[in-house]
Design a protein around this motif. Structure first.
Motif, mmCIF file in Angstrom:
data_model
loop_
_atom_site.group_PDB
_atom_site.id
_atom_site.type_symbol
_atom_site.label_atom_id
_atom_site.label_comp_id
_atom_site.label_asym_id
_atom_site.label_seq_id
_atom_site.Cartn_x
_atom_site.Cartn_y
_atom_site.Cartn_z
ATOM 1 N N ASP A 44 0.872 -1.179 0.000
ATOM 2 C CA ASP A 44 0.000 0.000 0.000
ATOM 3 C C ASP A 44 0.912 1.234 0.000
ATOM 4 O O ASP A 44 1.380 1.679 1.055
ATOM 5 C CB ASP A 44 -0.897 -0.021 1.236
ATOM 6 C CG ASP A 44 -1.891 1.133 1.282
ATOM 7 O OD1 ASP A 44 -1.680 2.146 0.566
ATOM 8 O OD2 ASP A 44 -2.870 1.039 2.046
ATOM 9 N N LYS A 45 1.163 1.761 -1.177
ATOM 10 C CA LYS A 45 2.119 2.869 -1.313
ATOM 11 C C LYS A 45 1.683 4.108 -0.539
ATOM 12 O O LYS A 45 2.512 4.787 0.058
ATOM 13 C CB LYS A 45 2.341 3.213 -2.784
ATOM 14 C CG LYS A 45 3.154 2.180 -3.529
ATOM 15 C CD LYS A 45 3.408 2.605 -4.950
ATOM 16 C CE LYS A 45 4.214 1.540 -5.678
ATOM 17 N NZ LYS A 45 4.404 1.863 -7.089
ATOM 18 N N GLN A 46 0.407 4.396 -0.542
ATOM 19 C CA GLN A 46 -0.083 5.590 0.141
ATOM 20 C C GLN A 46 0.130 5.473 1.658
ATOM 21 O O GLN A 46 0.617 6.407 2.302
ATOM 22 C CB GLN A 46 -1.556 5.824 -0.177
ATOM 23 C CG GLN A 46 -2.066 7.161 0.320
ATOM 24 C CD GLN A 46 -3.471 7.458 -0.170
ATOM 25 O OE1 GLN A 46 -4.081 6.670 -0.877
ATOM 26 N NE2 GLN A 46 -3.980 8.606 0.212
ATOM 27 N N ALA A 47 -0.220 4.322 2.221
ATOM 28 C CA ALA A 47 -0.031 4.118 3.666
ATOM 29 C C ALA A 47 1.455 4.135 4.008
ATOM 30 O O ALA A 47 1.857 4.724 5.020
ATOM 31 C CB ALA A 47 -0.660 2.798 4.100
ATOM 32 N N ALA A 48 2.276 3.517 3.161
ATOM 33 C CA ALA A 48 3.722 3.486 3.402
ATOM 34 C C ALA A 48 4.306 4.896 3.327
ATOM 35 O O ALA A 48 5.179 5.249 4.119
ATOM 36 C CB ALA A 48 4.407 2.563 2.404
ATOM 37 N N ALA A 49 3.829 5.688 2.377
ATOM 38 C CA ALA A 49 4.330 7.067 2.241
ATOM 39 C C ALA A 49 4.011 7.874 3.489
ATOM 40 O O ALA A 49 4.847 8.647 3.975
ATOM 41 C CB ALA A 49 3.724 7.731 1.008
ATOM 42 N N MET A 50 2.816 7.689 4.040
ATOM 43 C CA MET A 50 2.449 8.404 5.270
ATOM 44 C C MET A 50 3.312 7.935 6.440
ATOM 45 O O MET A 50 3.741 8.747 7.259
ATOM 46 C CB MET A 50 0.961 8.215 5.580
ATOM 47 C CG MET A 50 0.063 9.002 4.649
ATOM 48 S SD MET A 50 -1.682 8.843 5.068
ATOM 49 C CE MET A 50 -1.725 9.708 6.624
ATOM 50 N N GLU A 51 3.564 6.627 6.517
ATOM 51 C CA GLU A 51 4.425 6.086 7.571
ATOM 52 C C GLU A 51 5.824 6.674 7.489
ATOM 53 O O GLU A 51 6.412 7.059 8.495
ATOM 54 C CB GLU A 51 4.541 4.559 7.423
ATOM 55 C CG GLU A 51 3.666 3.773 8.327
ATOM 56 C CD GLU A 51 3.890 2.271 8.145
ATOM 57 O OE1 GLU A 51 4.792 1.833 7.391
ATOM 58 O OE2 GLU A 51 3.147 1.520 8.776
ATOM 59 N N VAL A 52 6.357 6.726 6.258
ATOM 60 C CA VAL A 52 7.701 7.279 6.047
ATOM 61 C C VAL A 52 7.732 8.742 6.449
ATOM 62 O O VAL A 52 8.651 9.191 7.137
ATOM 63 C CB VAL A 52 8.153 7.096 4.576
ATOM 64 C CG1 VAL A 52 9.381 7.940 4.272
ATOM 65 C CG2 VAL A 52 8.422 5.629 4.275
ATOM 66 N N GLN A 53 6.710 9.499 6.063
ATOM 67 C CA GLN A 53 6.660 10.920 6.399
ATOM 68 C C GLN A 53 6.637 11.125 7.914
ATOM 69 O O GLN A 53 7.359 11.969 8.452
ATOM 70 C CB GLN A 53 5.438 11.565 5.749
ATOM 71 C CG GLN A 53 5.394 13.073 5.927
ATOM 72 C CD GLN A 53 4.222 13.697 5.190
ATOM 73 O OE1 GLN A 53 3.349 13.020 4.659
ATOM 74 N NE2 GLN A 53 4.204 15.012 5.159
ATOM 75 N N GLN A 54 5.825 10.338 8.624
ATOM 76 C CA GLN A 54 5.752 10.458 10.083
ATOM 77 C C GLN A 54 7.080 10.066 10.732
ATOM 78 O O GLN A 54 7.535 10.712 11.674
ATOM 79 C CB GLN A 54 4.619 9.586 10.623
ATOM 80 C CG GLN A 54 3.246 10.129 10.295
ATOM 81 C CD GLN A 54 2.122 9.163 10.644
ATOM 82 O OE1 GLN A 54 2.353 7.979 10.868
ATOM 83 N NE2 GLN A 54 0.902 9.665 10.665
#
Length: 194
Positions: A44-54
């Motif tokens: 899930d690229k969108q969820a992973a991107a949010m995780e990375v950002q946080q």
């Protein structure tokens, strides 16, 4: 090939501030290789991107906190630099005249704002004219600091993040969340004529 090597260097340079351990560097490089080879990657690229950002925000906040602690420890050791009850650090270079601005007043000042690393983010000098604003209309540390000198006075302000922009600096600015702001301020006039 050299241009691609340089491209890789520039992409990775932004990670230097993260102070990655050897194992963290290996994980980062694996992600780069997987992306280049079009293998692996998050489901899930969108969820992973949010995780990375946080994660990155949390990591940068921790690094910023350590840098700020070291910076303010140096300031405390300098006998010319004072600390106000709110936590503002300041050095009065010239007192100026006896009339000081109050919280309800306005001021005309020349100033230069920099970050701890010397990055300049704002300067009335570069715009070629002093700025006029209400004392209560700027970040708390700056508003407090301009009340310390009269016309003709100069003060250097060291504003911790909680007296600056806190976790929400202006969008697009070079100021990091909770960043320390350093201002060289020259008081031109208290309550200037409109």
């Amino acid at each position: 090939m050299k241009i691609l090597e340089n491209f890789g260097w520039f992409v990775a340079e932004s990670t230097q501030k993260l102070e990655l351990s050897d194992s963290e560097q290996e994980a980062f490089l694996k992600g780069v290789k997987d992306a280049l080879n079009n293998t692996g990657g998050p489901e899930d690229k969108q969820a992973a991107a949010m995780e990375v950002q946080q994660y990155l925000q949390s990591r940068f906040n921790g690094i910023m906190e350590k840098e700020n602690e070291a910076f303010f420890a140096e300031l405390k050791a300098n006998p010319n630099i004072k600390q106000s009850p709110t936590g503002l650090y300041y050095e009065i270079i010239e007192e100026g005249d006896a009339t000081r601005a109050g919280p309800e007043d306005s001021v005309k000042v020349h100033y230069k704002g920099t970050l701890v690393d010397g990055t300049e983010f704002d300067s009335s000098y570069k715009r070629g004219e002093p700025a006029t604003f209400p004392v209560g209309g700027v970040v708390k540390g700056f508003g407090e600091g301009v009340q310390l000198v009269g016309a003709g006075g100069k003060v250097k302000l060291y504003i911790p993040g909680n007296l600056g922009y806190g976790p929400n600096p202006p969008r697009g600015s070079q100021i990091p969340p909770n960043g320390t702001l350093i201002f060289d301020v020259e008081m031109v006039e208290v309550n200037p004529d409109s």
